[in-house]
Design a protein around this motif. Sequence first.
Motif, short mmCIF file in Angstrom:
data_model
loop_
_atom_site.label_atom_id
_atom_site.label_comp_id
_atom_site.label_asym_id
_atom_site.label_seq_id
_atom_site.Cartn_x
_atom_site.Cartn_y
_atom_site.Cartn_z
N THR A 46 6.73 -4.05 0.71
CA THR A 46 5.73 -3.08 0.26
C THR A 46 4.32 -3.53 0.59
OG1 THR A 46 5.78 -4.09 -1.96
CG2 THR A 46 7.18 -2.15 -1.58
N ASP A 47 4.07 -4.84 0.60
CA ASP A 47 2.76 -5.34 1.02
C ASP A 47 2.51 -5.04 2.50
OD1 ASP A 47 2.12 -6.27 -1.45
OD2 ASP A 47 2.45 -8.39 -0.99
N SER A 48 3.58 -5.02 3.29
CA SER A 48 3.45 -4.80 4.73
C SER A 48 3.38 -3.33 5.09
CB SER A 48 4.62 -5.45 5.47
OG SER A 48 4.69 -6.83 5.22
N ASP A 54 5.28 7.28 2.76
CA ASP A 54 5.33 6.88 4.17
C ASP A 54 5.77 5.43 4.30
OD1 ASP A 54 4.57 9.35 5.06
OD2 ASP A 54 2.43 8.85 5.18
N GLY A 55 5.29 4.59 3.38
CA GLY A 55 5.69 3.19 3.40
C GLY A 55 7.17 3.04 3.17
N GLN A 56 7.74 3.82 2.25
CA GLN A 56 9.17 3.75 1.99
C GLN A 56 9.97 4.19 3.21
OE1 GLN A 56 10.75 2.39 -0.74
NE2 GLN A 56 12.46 2.60 0.68
N ASP A 60 12.73 1.92 5.07
CA ASP A 60 14.08 2.42 5.36
C ASP A 60 14.39 2.32 6.85
OD1 ASP A 60 14.52 3.00 2.71
OD2 ASP A 60 14.02 5.14 2.89
N TYR A 61 13.38 2.63 7.66
CA TYR A 61 13.57 2.56 9.11
C TYR A 61 13.77 1.11 9.56
CZ TYR A 61 12.98 3.75 14.04
OH TYR A 61 13.19 3.92 15.37
N LEU A 62 13.03 0.18 8.96
CA LEU A 62 13.21 -1.24 9.29
C LEU A 62 14.63 -1.68 8.94
CD1 LEU A 62 12.04 -4.04 10.10
CD2 LEU A 62 11.43 -4.34 7.68
N GLN A 63 15.13 -1.27 7.78
CA GLN A 63 16.49 -1.62 7.39
C GLN A 63 17.50 -1.06 8.40
OE1 GLN A 63 18.15 0.27 3.88
NE2 GLN A 63 19.26 -1.61 3.33
N ILE A 206 3.12 -2.44 11.31
CA ILE A 206 2.83 -2.93 9.96
C ILE A 206 1.50 -2.31 9.54
CG2 ILE A 206 2.15 -4.98 8.66
CD1 ILE A 206 4.33 -6.50 10.04
N ALA A 207 1.50 -1.65 8.39
CA ALA A 207 0.34 -0.87 7.99
C ALA A 207 -0.78 -1.70 7.39
CB ALA A 207 0.77 0.21 6.99
#
Length: 252
Positions: A46-48, A54-56, A60-63, A206-207
């Motif tokens: 979540t920090d990244s 949008d972060g979630q 999910d996409y990274l997983q 990474i946002a």
Amino acid sequence: MCTPAGVVDLTTGRLRKADPQRDLHSRATSVTPHRMETPRWRTLLTDSFREDADGQKSIDYLQLMLGHSVTGEAGTLRFPFLLLDETGGVDRSVLLDTVIRILGDYAYVVPPAFLDARSFCSEHVVEPSELHGRRLIVCEASGVGGRLDERRIRLLCSDEPIKVRQASQGYCTFAPTHQLWLTGDRRSEVFLGKHTVWRRMRILPIAQTAPKGYRPDNLASELVREEGPGILQWLIEGARRVLEGREQPVGQ
């Protein structure tokens, strides 16, 4: 996937005892998967990528991307992934370093010079035999002179059988099971004629990044020690999502 406690069926996530007659492989993860809370891993994510909707989606996409890599069955979806951190932070390094340590023998780090188009690095720096049975191949793309060698990227992303010469035993051939991951802080130039690697690359930016000094220098080691089994379970869940045919890491 082999673990210290047995073999995981990635289609179900179930762990079974290894059978010497059928599980003939030299690779294994460094930890055994276990369902558990992983608060520090979740905080890193979540920090990244932020905690909003949008972060979630990015998490999910990274997983899904990592799960796709873990399956060892890239098939027609064999393309490079890029974890892009234009914030100048180190979160991308911590993320992948943690995954590399957890996957153990299934992960392999390629020297950055191998993909540098201006480097005189020999292709033999990466021995083809080292790719046998791997799931995750990682290379730092930053600082390679601004241009990546597309031919070598294609070499690591090819779905063609790999032929290896064995000492006094002739040749052996094996199907590639690895997925190439690049990390970088900017979109290095990758051009060859009219086509670019960018057309096939799956990019996850990474946002944001944590403030300097916010994270301990050995965070990856601490994550593996404290939450490694739970993080591996998270990776396996990503693999299940892919193998069940629910989702594929495309279109990002």
